[in-house]
Write a protein that holds these residues in place. Structure first.
Motif, PDB file in Angstrom:
ATOM      1  N   ARG A 268       0.819  -1.205   0.000  1.00  0.00           N
ATOM      2  CA  ARG A 268       0.000   0.000   0.000  1.00  0.00           C
ATOM      3  C   ARG A 268       0.853   1.254   0.000  1.00  0.00           C
ATOM      4  NH1 ARG A 268      -4.138   0.045   4.832  1.00  0.00           N
ATOM      5  NH2 ARG A 268      -4.361   2.143   4.030  1.00  0.00           N
ATOM      6  N   GLU A 269       0.369   2.273  -0.678  1.00  0.00           N
ATOM      7  CA  GLU A 269       0.880   3.591  -0.452  1.00  0.00           C
ATOM      8  C   GLU A 269       0.222   4.110   0.830  1.00  0.00           C
ATOM      9  OE1 GLU A 269       0.028   6.028  -3.774  1.00  0.00           O
ATOM     10  OE2 GLU A 269       1.185   4.821  -5.188  1.00  0.00           O
ATOM     11  N   ARG A 270       0.861   5.066   1.451  1.00  0.00           N
ATOM     12  CA  ARG A 270       0.320   5.607   2.691  1.00  0.00           C
ATOM     13  C   ARG A 270      -1.090   6.162   2.443  1.00  0.00           C
ATOM     14  NH1 ARG A 270       0.619  10.662   5.183  1.00  0.00           N
ATOM     15  NH2 ARG A 270       1.809  11.431   3.390  1.00  0.00           N
ATOM     16  N   ASN A 271      -2.027   5.775   3.287  1.00  0.00           N
ATOM     17  CA  ASN A 271      -3.404   6.256   3.254  1.00  0.00           C
ATOM     18  C   ASN A 271      -4.183   5.811   2.013  1.00  0.00           C
ATOM     19  OD1 ASN A 271      -3.016   7.641   5.692  1.00  0.00           O
ATOM     20  ND2 ASN A 271      -2.214   9.442   4.614  1.00  0.00           N
ATOM     21  N   VAL A 272      -3.687   4.838   1.302  1.00  0.00           N
ATOM     22  CA  VAL A 272      -4.426   4.324   0.146  1.00  0.00           C
ATOM     23  C   VAL A 272      -4.673   2.832   0.334  1.00  0.00           C
ATOM     24  CG1 VAL A 272      -4.395   3.905  -2.333  1.00  0.00           C
ATOM     25  CG2 VAL A 272      -3.515   6.070  -1.427  1.00  0.00           C
ATOM     26  N   LEU A 273      -5.941   2.436   0.249  1.00  0.00           N
ATOM     27  CA  LEU A 273      -6.305   1.026   0.341  1.00  0.00           C
ATOM     28  C   LEU A 273      -6.450   0.481  -1.074  1.00  0.00           C
ATOM     29  CD1 LEU A 273      -7.209  -1.145   2.529  1.00  0.00           C
ATOM     30  CD2 LEU A 273      -9.547  -0.586   1.799  1.00  0.00           C
ATOM     31  N   ASN A 274      -5.659  -0.515  -1.391  1.00  0.00           N
ATOM     32  CA  ASN A 274      -5.730  -1.140  -2.715  1.00  0.00           C
ATOM     33  C   ASN A 274      -6.825  -2.203  -2.718  1.00  0.00           C
ATOM     34  OD1 ASN A 274      -3.559   0.332  -3.832  1.00  0.00           O
ATOM     35  ND2 ASN A 274      -2.113  -1.000  -2.775  1.00  0.00           N
ATOM     36  N   VAL A 275      -7.782  -2.062  -3.613  1.00  0.00           N
ATOM     37  CA  VAL A 275      -8.999  -2.880  -3.605  1.00  0.00           C
ATOM     38  C   VAL A 275      -9.066  -3.756  -4.840  1.00  0.00           C
ATOM     39  CG1 VAL A 275     -11.527  -2.829  -3.598  1.00  0.00           C
ATOM     40  CG2 VAL A 275     -10.238  -1.139  -2.257  1.00  0.00           C
ATOM     41  N   GLY A 276      -9.325  -5.040  -4.631  1.00  0.00           N
ATOM     42  CA  GLY A 276      -9.623  -5.966  -5.711  1.00  0.00           C
ATOM     43  C   GLY A 276     -11.089  -6.345  -5.666  1.00  0.00           C
TER      44      GLY A 276
ATOM     45  N   SER B 194       0.317  -8.660  -4.147  1.00  0.00           N
ATOM     46  CA  SER B 194       0.800  -7.801  -3.061  1.00  0.00           C
ATOM     47  C   SER B 194       0.172  -6.419  -3.107  1.00  0.00           C
ATOM     48  CB  SER B 194       2.325  -7.674  -3.125  1.00  0.00           C
ATOM     49  OG  SER B 194       2.718  -7.059  -4.335  1.00  0.00           O
ATOM     50  N   ASP B 195      -0.433  -6.061  -4.240  1.00  0.00           N
ATOM     51  CA  ASP B 195      -1.064  -4.746  -4.350  1.00  0.00           C
ATOM     52  C   ASP B 195      -2.579  -4.820  -4.179  1.00  0.00           C
ATOM     53  OD1 ASP B 195      -1.611  -6.065  -6.698  1.00  0.00           O
ATOM     54  OD2 ASP B 195      -1.159  -4.372  -8.026  1.00  0.00           O
ATOM     55  N   VAL B 196      -3.053  -5.823  -3.462  1.00  0.00           N
ATOM     56  CA  VAL B 196      -4.459  -5.906  -3.052  1.00  0.00           C
ATOM     57  C   VAL B 196      -4.492  -6.035  -1.543  1.00  0.00           C
ATOM     58  CG1 VAL B 196      -6.547  -7.335  -3.070  1.00  0.00           C
ATOM     59  CG2 VAL B 196      -5.338  -6.876  -5.212  1.00  0.00           C
ATOM     60  N   ASP B 197      -5.115  -5.064  -0.883  1.00  0.00           N
ATOM     61  CA  ASP B 197      -5.236  -5.061   0.577  1.00  0.00           C
ATOM     62  C   ASP B 197      -6.622  -5.484   1.045  1.00  0.00           C
ATOM     63  OD1 ASP B 197      -2.642  -3.808   0.766  1.00  0.00           O
ATOM     64  OD2 ASP B 197      -3.625  -1.929   0.221  1.00  0.00           O
ATOM     65  N   ALA B 198      -7.620  -5.302   0.175  1.00  0.00           N
ATOM     66  CA  ALA B 198      -8.999  -5.607   0.529  1.00  0.00           C
ATOM     67  C   ALA B 198      -9.731  -6.063  -0.717  1.00  0.00           C
ATOM     68  CB  ALA B 198      -9.696  -4.383   1.124  1.00  0.00           C
TER      69      ALA B 198
ATOM     70  N   GLY C   2      -7.041 -11.235  11.654  1.00  0.00           N
ATOM     71  CA  GLY C   2      -6.901  -9.829  12.006  1.00  0.00           C
ATOM     72  C   GLY C   2      -7.311  -8.870  10.904  1.00  0.00           C
ATOM     73  N   VAL C   3      -8.304  -9.280  10.083  1.00  0.00           N
ATOM     74  CA  VAL C   3      -8.788  -8.418   9.002  1.00  0.00           C
ATOM     75  C   VAL C   3     -10.239  -8.033   9.268  1.00  0.00           C
ATOM     76  CG1 VAL C   3      -7.207  -9.404   7.306  1.00  0.00           C
ATOM     77  CG2 VAL C   3      -9.497 -10.387   7.563  1.00  0.00           C
ATOM     78  N   ARG C   4     -10.649  -6.936   8.673  1.00  0.00           N
ATOM     79  CA  ARG C   4     -12.020  -6.451   8.829  1.00  0.00           C
ATOM     80  C   ARG C   4     -12.963  -7.233   7.922  1.00  0.00           C
ATOM     81  NH1 ARG C   4     -11.492  -4.141  13.565  1.00  0.00           N
ATOM     82  NH2 ARG C   4      -9.727  -2.690  13.578  1.00  0.00           N
ATOM     83  N   LEU C   5     -14.178  -7.438   8.426  1.00  0.00           N
ATOM     84  CA  LEU C   5     -15.229  -8.103   7.652  1.00  0.00           C
ATOM     85  C   LEU C   5     -16.494  -7.261   7.735  1.00  0.00           C
ATOM     86  CD1 LEU C   5     -16.560 -10.466   6.111  1.00  0.00           C
ATOM     87  CD2 LEU C   5     -16.958 -11.566   8.335  1.00  0.00           C
ATOM     88  N   SER C   6     -17.032  -6.898   6.582  1.00  0.00           N
ATOM     89  CA  SER C   6     -18.280  -6.147   6.532  1.00  0.00           C
ATOM     90  C   SER C   6     -19.188  -6.758   5.480  1.00  0.00           C
ATOM     91  CB  SER C   6     -18.014  -4.672   6.208  1.00  0.00           C
ATOM     92  OG  SER C   6     -19.203  -3.906   6.298  1.00  0.00           O
ATOM     93  N   VAL C   7     -20.489  -6.549   5.645  1.00  0.00           N
ATOM     94  CA  VAL C   7     -21.496  -7.117   4.749  1.00  0.00           C
ATOM     95  C   VAL C   7     -22.291  -5.981   4.109  1.00  0.00           C
ATOM     96  CG1 VAL C   7     -23.443  -8.711   4.546  1.00  0.00           C
ATOM     97  CG2 VAL C   7     -21.640  -9.145   6.232  1.00  0.00           C
ATOM     98  N   VAL C   8     -22.553  -6.091   2.819  1.00  0.00           N
ATOM     99  CA  VAL C   8     -23.281  -5.069   2.073  1.00  0.00           C
ATOM    100  C   VAL C   8     -24.717  -4.971   2.573  1.00  0.00           C
ATOM    101  CG1 VAL C   8     -24.236  -4.522  -0.196  1.00  0.00           C
ATOM    102  CG2 VAL C   8     -21.850  -5.256   0.013  1.00  0.00           C
TER     103      VAL C   8
ATOM    104  N   SER D 217     -13.132   2.463   7.771  1.00  0.00           N
ATOM    105  CA  SER D 217     -13.005   1.591   8.944  1.00  0.00           C
ATOM    106  C   SER D 217     -11.663   0.872   8.946  1.00  0.00           C
ATOM    107  CB  SER D 217     -14.156   0.580   8.999  1.00  0.00           C
ATOM    108  OG  SER D 217     -14.026  -0.432   8.008  1.00  0.00           O
ATOM    109  N   VAL D 218     -11.192   0.487   7.769  1.00  0.00           N
ATOM    110  CA  VAL D 218      -9.879  -0.149   7.680  1.00  0.00           C
ATOM    111  C   VAL D 218      -8.782   0.856   8.012  1.00  0.00           C
ATOM    112  CG1 VAL D 218      -8.234  -1.262   6.127  1.00  0.00           C
ATOM    113  CG2 VAL D 218     -10.663  -1.876   6.005  1.00  0.00           C
ATOM    114  N   ALA D 219      -8.883   2.042   7.444  1.00  0.00           N
ATOM    115  CA  ALA D 219      -7.859   3.062   7.671  1.00  0.00           C
ATOM    116  C   ALA D 219      -7.796   3.472   9.141  1.00  0.00           C
ATOM    117  CB  ALA D 219      -8.140   4.283   6.801  1.00  0.00           C
ATOM    118  N   GLU D 220      -8.941   3.480   9.810  1.00  0.00           N
ATOM    119  CA  GLU D 220      -9.005   3.938  11.198  1.00  0.00           C
ATOM    120  C   GLU D 220      -8.873   2.806  12.205  1.00  0.00           C
ATOM    121  OE1 GLU D 220     -12.733   5.982  11.226  1.00  0.00           O
ATOM    122  OE2 GLU D 220     -12.098   7.375   9.632  1.00  0.00           O
TER     123      GLU D 220
END
Length: 346
Positions: free
Chosen positions: A5-13, A68-72, A120-126, A309-312
């Motif tokens: 990740r770059e700082r403050n950027v969440l890489n999303v797949g 490696s460039d996917v965080d979430a 240790g990862v976040r889980l959320s539901v739409v 929520s991930v960032a915080e």
């Protein structure tokens, strides 16, 4: 989650390339801050969708999770795949936002929750009704005490036919049927507005169209621990012409006032001797203009909440436990219909 990740950027797949896959690709690419779309996998449309957003189309879900460039990941695949893909994502160290219904049953939901907790990862539901203007506004007015303590809730979800776009797989009984798909939407909303856990549920389910398969119609009564009473009337086989504003309609009776929300229209507050229009949803065209801002607003607000929520480092507003609670109410409905008795919950 810092890897790649770059700082403050969440890489999303994104996993899944249908109508909702495109929805979230548009949200992350155009509207969300603090995030970047980096890859898409899953489904025959993945190469075309990825090309449209200038990102790689991975040949498999496993390949995307190995990046490696996917965080979430945002999982938009059919619900029968949710458990396996969520657990794989968690084991790869990826945060997960998964489409509703969370899974086919509560056992699967629990496995998903445990896997994300262990990793240790976040889980959320739409749950877009937490974010759409009229339905979110109704919850806000309840929280502000504008109608006093909630006493009763009535919810309609009535269609003359199944309205979904590009979801032929949806009719396969292995996906759990309409009561699971729409029921988790509705039961989650009732629980959210009641602000309490269900203690008793009675349901009857039917197929009136003679098409077989999972039931297309149901009526459910729910009692909550704080004594709120609620009903859900759900059907995809309502004869034409039907009624205006019943595709998602919620009414709340409170101690000092009433609320009336059409999910795709107006939110009304009734106090004293008059009704006041608090919010009016601009028109949404799901078929011809699905990527317009008005249709996407609830979704990019929801994805932004997940990203934040991930960032915080906090729990997302809609948790895996919330997703499981909605599935548990569907299961209770099926048990009640089979036995002809109310089912105790909690």
């Amino acid at each position: 989650a810092e890897r790649g990740r770059e700082r403050n950027v969440l890489n999303v797949g994104i996993i899944g390339s249908g109508y909702m896959g495109q929805t979230y690709a548009e949200c992350v690419s155009r509207y969300n801050t603090g995030a970047r779309l980096t890859a898409i996998a899953g489904g025959s449309r993945a190469p075309g969708l990825a090309a449209g957003y200038g990102v790689p189309a991975d040949p498999s879900v496993e390949a995307l999770l190995g990046r490696s460039d996917v965080d979430a990941v945002i999982i938009t695949s059919p619900q029968s795949a949710h458990m396996e893909q969520t657990i794989a994502a968690a084991r790869a160290g990826k945060h997960v936002l998964v489409e509703k219904p969370m899974a086919l049953n509560t056992e699967q939901c629990t496995e998903m929750i445990d896997a994300c907790h262990d990793a240790g990862v976040r889980l959320s539901v739409v749950k877009p009704w937490h974010y759409r203007g009229a339905t979110r506004g109704l919850h806000r007015l309840v929280q502000e005490g504008r109608v006093g303590r909630v006493r009763m809730i009535q919810l309609w979800w009535l269609y003359p036919k199944i309205p979904f776009v590009g979801k032929a797989w949806f009719q396969d009984p292995i996906q759990g049927g309409l009561f699971l798909d729409a029921g988790t939407h509705c039961f989650d909303y009732l629980r959210w507005i009641a602000g309490s856990e269900p203690t008793r549920l009675y349901a009857t389910l039917a197929n009136y169209g003679g098409q077989g398969g999972p039931p297309h119609s149901s009526m459910t009564q729910v009692h909550f621990a704080n004594d709120v009473m609620a009903t859900l009337w759900l059907s995809y086989e309502v004869g034409t012409p039907g009624w205006e504003h019943t595709d998602f309609r919620a009414r709340v009776v409170g101690e000092t006032g009433n609320l009336d929300a059409h999910g795709y229209g107006a939110l009304l507050l009734g106090t004293g001797d008059r009704w006041e229009t608090v919010y009016q949803q601009p028109p949404i065209d799901f078929i011809n203009r699905p990527m317009e801002r008005t249709r996407l607003e609830a979704f990019f607000d929801m994805t932004q909440d997940f990203i934040d929520s991930v960032a915080e480092g906090r729990e997302p507003p809609v948790t895996g436990e919330d997703g499981r609670a909605a599935v548990a109410m569907v299961e209770a409905g099926y048990r009640s219909n089979e036995t002809g008795q109310a089912v105790a919950m909690g």
